[in-house]
Each structure stands twice: as structure tokens, then as C-alpha cells.
Design an enzyme around this catalytic site. Structure first.
Site, PDB file in Angstrom:
ATOM      1  N   THR A  35       0.830  -1.196   0.000  1.00 24.64           N
ATOM      2  CA  THR A  35       0.000   0.000   0.000  1.00 24.64           C
ATOM      3  C   THR A  35       0.874   1.260   0.000  1.00 24.64           C
ATOM      4  O   THR A  35       0.601   2.218  -0.722  1.00 24.64           O
ATOM      5  CB  THR A  35      -0.933  -0.021   1.229  1.00 24.64           C
ATOM      6  OG1 THR A  35      -1.691  -1.234   1.182  1.00 24.64           O
ATOM      7  CG2 THR A  35      -1.864   1.159   1.242  1.00 24.64           C
ATOM      8  N   GLU A 213      -5.322  -4.430  -2.674  1.00 26.49           N
ATOM      9  CA  GLU A 213      -6.092  -5.582  -2.171  1.00 26.49           C
ATOM     10  C   GLU A 213      -6.746  -6.335  -3.332  1.00 26.49           C
ATOM     11  O   GLU A 213      -7.924  -6.713  -3.254  1.00 26.49           O
ATOM     12  CB  GLU A 213      -7.169  -5.125  -1.177  1.00 26.49           C
ATOM     13  CG  GLU A 213      -6.672  -4.283  -0.011  1.00 26.49           C
ATOM     14  CD  GLU A 213      -6.072  -5.108   1.120  1.00 26.49           C
ATOM     15  OE1 GLU A 213      -5.942  -6.334   0.970  1.00 26.49           O
ATOM     16  OE2 GLU A 213      -5.705  -4.508   2.138  1.00 26.49           O
TER      17      GLU A 213
HETATM   18  P1  ATP Z   1      -0.963  -5.530   3.991  1.00 26.86           P
HETATM   19  O1  ATP Z   1      -0.730  -6.756   3.183  1.00 26.86           O
HETATM   20  O2  ATP Z   1      -1.261  -5.850   5.400  1.00 26.86           O
HETATM   21  O3  ATP Z   1      -1.949  -4.613   3.347  1.00 26.86           O
HETATM   22  P2  ATP Z   1       1.152  -3.920   2.884  1.00 26.86           P
HETATM   23  O4  ATP Z   1       1.972  -4.822   2.071  1.00 26.86           O
HETATM   24  O5  ATP Z   1       0.179  -3.054   2.195  1.00 26.86           O
HETATM   25  O6  ATP Z   1       0.438  -4.757   4.041  1.00 26.86           O
HETATM   26  P3  ATP Z   1       2.066  -1.492   4.103  1.00 26.86           P
HETATM   27  O7  ATP Z   1       0.888  -1.290   4.984  1.00 26.86           O
HETATM   28  O8  ATP Z   1       2.200  -0.678   2.896  1.00 26.86           O
HETATM   29  O9  ATP Z   1       2.159  -3.049   3.740  1.00 26.86           O
HETATM   30  O10 ATP Z   1       3.401  -1.340   4.935  1.00 26.86           O
HETATM   31  C1  ATP Z   1       3.575  -1.995   6.190  1.00 26.86           C
HETATM   32  C2  ATP Z   1       4.428  -1.148   7.104  1.00 26.86           C
HETATM   33  O11 ATP Z   1       5.764  -1.138   6.629  1.00 26.86           O
HETATM   34  C3  ATP Z   1       3.990   0.292   7.166  1.00 26.86           C
HETATM   35  O12 ATP Z   1       4.163   0.750   8.487  1.00 26.86           O
HETATM   36  C4  ATP Z   1       4.950   0.982   6.220  1.00 26.86           C
HETATM   37  O13 ATP Z   1       5.122   2.343   6.560  1.00 26.86           O
HETATM   38  C5  ATP Z   1       6.235   0.190   6.422  1.00 26.86           C
HETATM   39  N1  ATP Z   1       7.120   0.178   5.232  1.00 26.86           N
HETATM   40  C6  ATP Z   1       6.865  -0.404   4.049  1.00 26.86           C
HETATM   41  N2  ATP Z   1       7.897  -0.255   3.197  1.00 26.86           N
HETATM   42  C7  ATP Z   1       8.841   0.465   3.860  1.00 26.86           C
HETATM   43  C8  ATP Z   1      10.145   0.960   3.514  1.00 26.86           C
HETATM   44  N3  ATP Z   1      10.699   0.754   2.320  1.00 26.86           N
HETATM   45  N4  ATP Z   1      10.803   1.654   4.455  1.00 26.86           N
HETATM   46  C9  ATP Z   1      10.260   1.864   5.676  1.00 26.86           C
HETATM   47  N5  ATP Z   1       9.055   1.436   6.057  1.00 26.86           N
HETATM   48  C10 ATP Z   1       8.339   0.743   5.162  1.00 26.86           C
HETATM   49 MG    MG Z   2      -1.906  -2.914   2.252  1.00 31.22          MG
END
Ligand code: ATP
Ligand code: MG
Length: 668
Positions: A35, A213
Site C-alpha cells: 500500500t 487488495e
Molecule cells: P498488507 O498486506 O497488510 O496490506 P502492505 O503490504 O500493504 O500490508 P504497508 O501497509 O504498505 O504493507 O506497509 C507496512 C508497514 O511497513 C507500514 O508501516 C509501512 O510504513 C512500512 N514500510 C513499508 N515499506 C517500507 C520501507 N521501504 N521503508 C520503511 N518502512 C516501510
Molecule cells: Mg496494504
């Protein structure tokens, strides 16, 4: 305002965010930054001169859409209003607002939510002369949804009672100029098919499309993005097959397979580094999900520390569970100086929320239920607001249709159609037409029906007059109307054996009325009309109050995409998760329950508490509970029943917290 994409993202995330053109598929595990990457991807596109009006970002909830727009605004300065970050349903609504007249609807359509649909179904069944008690409206609504979206069909002769009810349901929706949620997806597809020129126009508008999603996008939703992206092919979808939890709504990884065959030239990127959770939480989640066999293989890793162990709580029953969770929250809040909003409490079903909410209220622990219907979405509140809207503006046809049969007045679809036709030929409101039909000699209507319409018209006129003369006592007039129409009897009719539900609903009405009363007596409101008040309410009711510092209570389904420093999973017992229903079914539904459990586990950043009651009330009886079979899949060395976390670790910690406290006091 600018940002450095390379510094913000890891190399895989960077590749995904900087590849703007062409189809892109990102299937990656929880917390891998999907995300966040999408958000940066949009910001990057904007920085590269793509107009905000050309970008369509589709997310799963309004909240997620609002957060994305907010973040993009912070990164680029582009206003939130200009960005089309939205849900499929809201996007469908936007398209229909513009084009629905082409499908023979009026522009000012109403959306019927689940409770409206059930009311309509019960009216339809009643009017067809069938026995209402023979039907489970919830199951019926779900069957009709399957039929509408092409996932089920009736017997081919079209003569069954159910198909009869369905046909009448459809006709009634049309008569009310109302759409159900499925219409918001299916009608745009019909529009594309029947009016290809509109499709061409919309395709031109949105040159770049992104979907978060993706694993929970239904096949019909997928058809929409596929149609829109078919020519320019700038479609980026991100998701996690391990988090697919809506297959009962027609969404599953088949979408991913379809995307792969529809867009064979796609670029595929994997993200495997998890940024959210501690090593312990991640290891637990990885070990649970490997028990599912049909999945894209992926293994998440993290550079985070191992972190604290997963805590098991073993309360006596659900009341004790609620108390124990609140106790822990208070201890942790003190020990780590966490705000309330760092805590999330997740349960398997909506029915489990009231016990928790109740205890939070009793102990003055701030909490909010996320993902549930908002106060202003409650049927009884909408009903009462609709009456008020009609009283202050009789031209409000939408409100007229909402209340004409509430409480039930025996006005059927044919009568509604008659009123509508009369309004059209006389160029007047439905309310006026109601009066015209009631006195017309050639309307072909029975005397008692005419009388019903005349009575309704007179009722509204009477209370309009009363409201007009009420000064600052308008809320009293409204309550008198509630009394006059015997709204309470109407509610009792719907819940004959459930006194609690009746009290709850009448309580909502009193709450609304009290708010209305406070508004009219507020000296600051001199000069603003009830009409203004209602419009403002319609907006603020939908506004996000999520910044509030409160503990979040929600179902596991509603927790998708979110994260909390501390997560409590309550009621982790067999027959709850996995849900009893799925245990009778098959391996597929057990796998889906496991994915749901995986979603729940991966919401936690630092601390994870898993609670299993020893016994639980089923009806009035207390029956012994069995811990969820999924718990056996978490390696034992990650789990403890001790809890040192919740206590301040040392004297230094304590004095640090006291200092902070003092500083806060001084600041005041
Ligand atoms: P989900 O599958 O649960 O939707 P997601 O893959 O969408 O998760 P995100 O919610 O985008 O994951 O990110 C998870 C956490 O990791 C967040 O707190 C985000 O700020 C942090 N994060 C993601 N990538 C980085 C990065 N490159 N550097 C620092 N923090 C990161
Ligand atoms: Mg997400």
C-alpha cells in the site's frame, strides 16, 4: 514537497513504483509495503506530469482511500479532491451519477444498504402474499446478490417462488429509483456493454489505474478495471493471495490467474521484506500460512528484532476476557507510554463486539468500532432524518420514497409507479403527485388505497405546518411525529422477540433527536435553517473521525490493511475461528479461515496477545471452549503465558514516564 523515491523505497518497491506504464502485478505478503508503494507510485506519477484526473486508484475501504489521498497530498501538494482514490462502489456511483439516465433511471437515485434491502424484501414478500416467516432475509439477500452478479441462477423455467420474488424485488428497486450495492458494480458493466461510447470516454479519462487488495476484488469488479484498462493497459494490481478472505463474495485468486492471462505482457514483482512486524510475529504468521497448500510460494523476512514473545491469555469466559484485555491495555499503555490508538482488538464475528464494547464503556476506556455501520447509517436514524428532510423540503423525492412505506402502509410497487407517472406528467414532486393520485377519478385505484395516500399527504402537510410554527421546539414536533406514526410498533413488528433490539433502535432515534434539539437551541445557529443542518449532517456523518485517540475494536475482516503496535485477538477458539460453519464444509473454507487468521496475526507490529476463553456463553448456557486448532500451528517456543511486557521494565522506565507526566502537567 518533493521526495526521493529511491531513498523511500527498497529496490523492488522502487522498480514497482517507477514503472508507470504497462500492466504490473505485485503479489506480496503482509506488511511488505504494497500500500505504501502504491501511494508513492501515484505521487511519482504526479511528479512526472500525469494529471491527477487521469489516475484512478481503487482501494477496499473508504478509510483506506482517504488515507491514501491524504498521504499523496502530503507528498505532492495535489489536493485530495482532485485525486480519484476511491472504492469500487464509490467509483461505480460516480459513473452512474453521470450516465444512469442512459439506463432508464433518474439521476437522483438512492442507494439501499443491507438493512434497506431487507426491508424491501420483506415488503415484496408480503405484497406477493407469501409468508414472511418462511424466509430468512439475510440468506435471501445473499442469494439475490449471487444471482445479480452471475454466481448463481434460479431454475431455468423461471417459475419458482424465489425467482418470482427476485423479479419483483428488481422491479421494486426500479420503482423506488434505488440501487443496491451490486447494482453499483453491475450497472456500470451494463452501461459499458450497451453504450460503448461512454466506455470509450471513460477509458480516455483514466489513463492509469491502480488496484490495492486485488485478491479481494470480485470477478465483476475485475471486469470493470479490465474494460477500462483494456486499451492503454496501464493497470497495476497489488495483493496477497494469502490474504484472500472474501471468496464468499465472489472474490478469490482466480482474479490473479485471469489478470495473468488477460495481460500476458505484464511485469511481475515480488516484495518479500516485511517492515511491519517483529521477527517473532512474522515467524508465527509464516508457520501458520504454510499449512495452506494452494498458494503462491513466498517467504517473508524482516530485519526487525525478534521482539517479545506472543502472549496467551486464558480468561474464564467472554466477560472476563474483555476485562483482562482492558487491564492489559492499561498496563501496556502505562509501561510503553502508548496512545490508545496503538491498540487493536480483533474478533471473528460482529456478534462478539458488544461484550467488548460494553466493558470498554463501563471502564471508561476510549474505544471505537471500526468498519461497522456509522450512527447515521442506522436504518432508524435514516428513516427519521428522511421524514425531517421531507418536512422541510417536499420536493425531496428520495426522502419521499424512503418513508412512504415506513411504517408499512400497504403501498405496493404499482402504486409507486402510478405516483411517479403522475409526477412526470404534471412536472411536480412525488409528494404532490401523491395528493393528485389520491383525488383523481380515473386513477384506477381502489378507494382504500386512495385514502392511504390522502392520509400520508395530510400527515406530512400537518407536521410541516407544526414544524414551521415550532420556533425552537422543532425536535419536540419530530418526536410527536415518531409517536403519531407508531414507529415503535413498526420496530416491534420487525423484532417481535427481541426487546433489546427494539430498545436499541428507539434509543438511536432519541439520540438523534437530542442532537437535533441541541442544535436548534444553540445560539450560534441563528439564521441557519433545518435544511442547512441536515446537509451539514449528511457530510459530517460521513467524515472520518479516525484521528481520535481510541482503542480500535473490529472484526478480522475489517482489519485488512491496517496495523497496530499491539494487537489482541479475542475468542481464538475452535468453532469461532475456524468458524463452526466452515468446519462442516470443506478444505477450501478451512483454508479461507486460516487466511483470515493470518490476516489477523499480521496486523501486529510489536506485541501480540491471543486470548482463548475456557468457557463461553451460548444462549444462556456456559459451554467449555476448545482452543483454535490454528494455535497448534504456531511454534511453541514463540508463545508464553507469562507477561512481563505489561509491567514497566525498570525503575528508570518508571521515572522516565513520571518525568513525561510532569512535563505534560507543566505544559498545562
Ligand atoms: P498488507 O498486506 O497488510 O496490506 P502492505 O503490504 O500493504 O500490508 P504497508 O501497509 O504498505 O504493507 O506497509 C507496512 C508497514 O511497513 C507500514 O508501516 C509501512 O510504513 C512500512 N514500510 C513499508 N515499506 C517500507 C520501507 N521501504 N521503508 C520503511 N518502512 C516501510
Ligand atoms: Mg496494504
Amino acid at each position: 514537497m518533493s521526495f526521493d523515491l529511491r531513498r523511500e523505497l527498497n529496490p523492488e518497491q522502487y522498480l514497482a513504483a517507477s514503472t508507470i506504464d504497462g500492466p504490473l502485478l505485485i503479489i506480496a505478503g503482509a506488511g511488505s509495503g504494497k500500500t505504501r508503494m502504491l501511494t508513492f507510485r501515484v505521487a511519482h506519477m504526479l511528479e512526472n506530469g500525469i494529471s491527477p484526473h487521469s489516475i484512478l486508484a481503487l482501494t477496499f475501504t473508504n478509510k483506506a482511500a482517504a488515507e491514501m489521498a491524504e498521504r499523496i497530498h502530503d507528498l505532492t501538494g495535489v489536493s485530495r479532491k482532485e485525486l480519484m482514490a476511491t472504492t469500487f462502489h464509490a467509483f461505480g456511483m460516480k459513473l452512474l451519477k453521470k450516465y444512469i439516465h442512459l439506463l432508464g433511471y433518474k439521476d437522483n437515485f438512492t442507494i439501499f444498504d443491507a438493512s434497506d434491502v431487507q426491508t424491501l424484501l420483506s415488503d415484496v414478500i408480503h405484497n406477493l402474499g407469501y409468508e414472511e416467516a418462511d424466509y430468512n432475509f439475510f440468506e435471501l439477500a445473499s442469494l439475490f446478490s449471487d444471482v445479480k452478479t452471475g454466481r448463481a441462477s434460479f431454475r431455468s423455467d423461471g417459475k419458482s417462488e424465489l425467482s418470482h420474488v427476485y423479479t419483483e424485488y428488481q422491479k421494486s428497486l426500479k420503482a423506488y429509483n434505488a440501487l443496491d450495492f451490486d447494482d453499483l458494480i453491475m450497472l456500470p458493466l451494463r452501461l459499458f456493454a450497451e453504450h460503448p461510447e461512454t466506455l470509450a470516454e471513460i477509458r480516455k479519462t483514466y489513463s492509469h489505474i491502480l488496484v490495492d487488495e486485488f485478491q479481494d476484488t470480485s470477478l465483476t469488479q475485475y471486469s470493470i478495471v479490465k474494460e477500462l484498462a483494456w486499451e492503454h493497459r496501464n493497470l497495476c494490481v497489488v495483493g496477497d493471495d494469502d490474504q484472500s478472505i472474501y471468496s464468499w463474495r465472489g472474490a478469490n485468486y482466480r482474479n490473479i490467474i485471469m489478470f495473468e492471462s488477460d495481460f500476458p505482457e505484464r511485469l511481475e514483482i515480488k516484495l518479500e521484506r516485511n517492515y511491519r512486524s517483529t521477527g517473532t510475529i512474522l515467524e508465527a504468521a509464516n508457520n501458520v500460512i504454510v499449512h495452506n497448500t494452494e498458494r503462491k510460494s513466498k517467504k517473508l523476512w524482516t530485519q526487525e528484532s525478534v521482539g517479545s514473545m506472543i502472549h496467551r491469555l486464558e480468561p474464564k469466559d467472554e466477560d472476563d476476557e474483555a476485562a483482562m484485555i482492558i487491564g492489559k491495555i492499561r498496563e501496556l499503555r502505562f509501561a510503553h507510554d502508548y496512545p490508545w490508538k496503538n491498540f487493536g482488538v480483533l474478533v471473528r464475528t460482529n456478534h462478539m463486539l458488544p461484550v467488548l464494547e460494553n466493558r470498554f464503556l463501563l471502564t471508561n476506556t476510549p474505544c471505537k468500532i471500526s468498519g461497522g455501520a456509522s450512527f447515521f447509517d442506522r436504518k432508524e436514524v435514516k428513516d427519521i432524518i428522511s421524514y425531517l428532510r421531507l418536512l422541510v423540503n417536499t420536493k425531496d423525492d428520495v426522502s419521499f420514497l424512503r418513508v412512504i412505506n415506513v411504517p408499512r402502509r400497504g403501498i405496493g410497487r404499482k402504486t409507486i409507479e402510478k405516483i411517479r407517472a403522475t409526477a412526470e406528467s404534471n412536472q411536480c414532486s412525488l409528494h404532490e403527485a401523491c395528493s393528485l393520485v389520491s383525488i383523481a377519478t380515473d386513477s384506477g385505484m381502489k378507494g382504500n388505497q386512495k385514502k392511504t395516500l390522502a392520509d400520508f399527504f395530510a400527515l406530512i402537510e400537518d407536521y410541516r405546518e407544526k414544524l414551521f410554527h415550532a420556533g425552537k421546539n422543532k425536535s419536540k414536533v419530530l418526536m410527536a411525529l415518531v409517536e403519531n406514526i407508531s414507529y415503535k410498533d413498526y420496530v416491534i413488528d420487525q423484532y417481535p422477540t427481541n426487546e433489546k433490539a427494539v430498545n436499541f433502535k428507539m434509543g438511536s432515534i432519541r439520540t438523534f433527536n437530542a442532537m437535533f434539539g441541541r442544535w436548534e437551541r444553540d445560539p450560534d445557529n441563528n439564521g441557519s435553517s433545518v435544511f442547512d443542518y441536515l446537509n451539514r449532517l449528511a457530510l459530517s456523518g460521513k467524515e472520518n473521525t479516525d484521528d481520535d485517540d481510541k482503542v480500535h475494536l473490529m472484526t478480522m475482516h475489517a482489519s485488512k490493511g491496517l496495523e497496530f503496535a499491539v494487537v489482541f485477538l479475542a475468542g481464538i477458539e475452535d468453532h469461532i475461528i475456524p468458524h463452526a460453519r466452515t468446519l462442516e464444509e470443506n478444505q477450501d473454507s478451512l483454508a479461507e479461515e486460516r487466511r483470515l487468521f493470518y490476516v489477523a496475526l499480521t496486523r501486529a507490529r510489536k506485541h501480540l496477545y491471543i486470548s482463548t476463553c475456557m468457557a463461553r456463553h451460548r444462549g444462556k448456557e456456559l459451554t467449555a471452549s476448545v482452543p483454535s486448532r490454528f494455535l497448534l500451528e504456531i511454534p511453541a517456543h514463540l508463545v508464553t503465558t507469562e507477561d512481563e511486557e505489561a509491567k514497566p521494565a525498570s525503575k528508570e522506565d518508571l521515572s522516565r514516564i513520571l518525568d513525561k507526566f510532569k512535563a505534560k502537567l507543566d505544559a498545562k
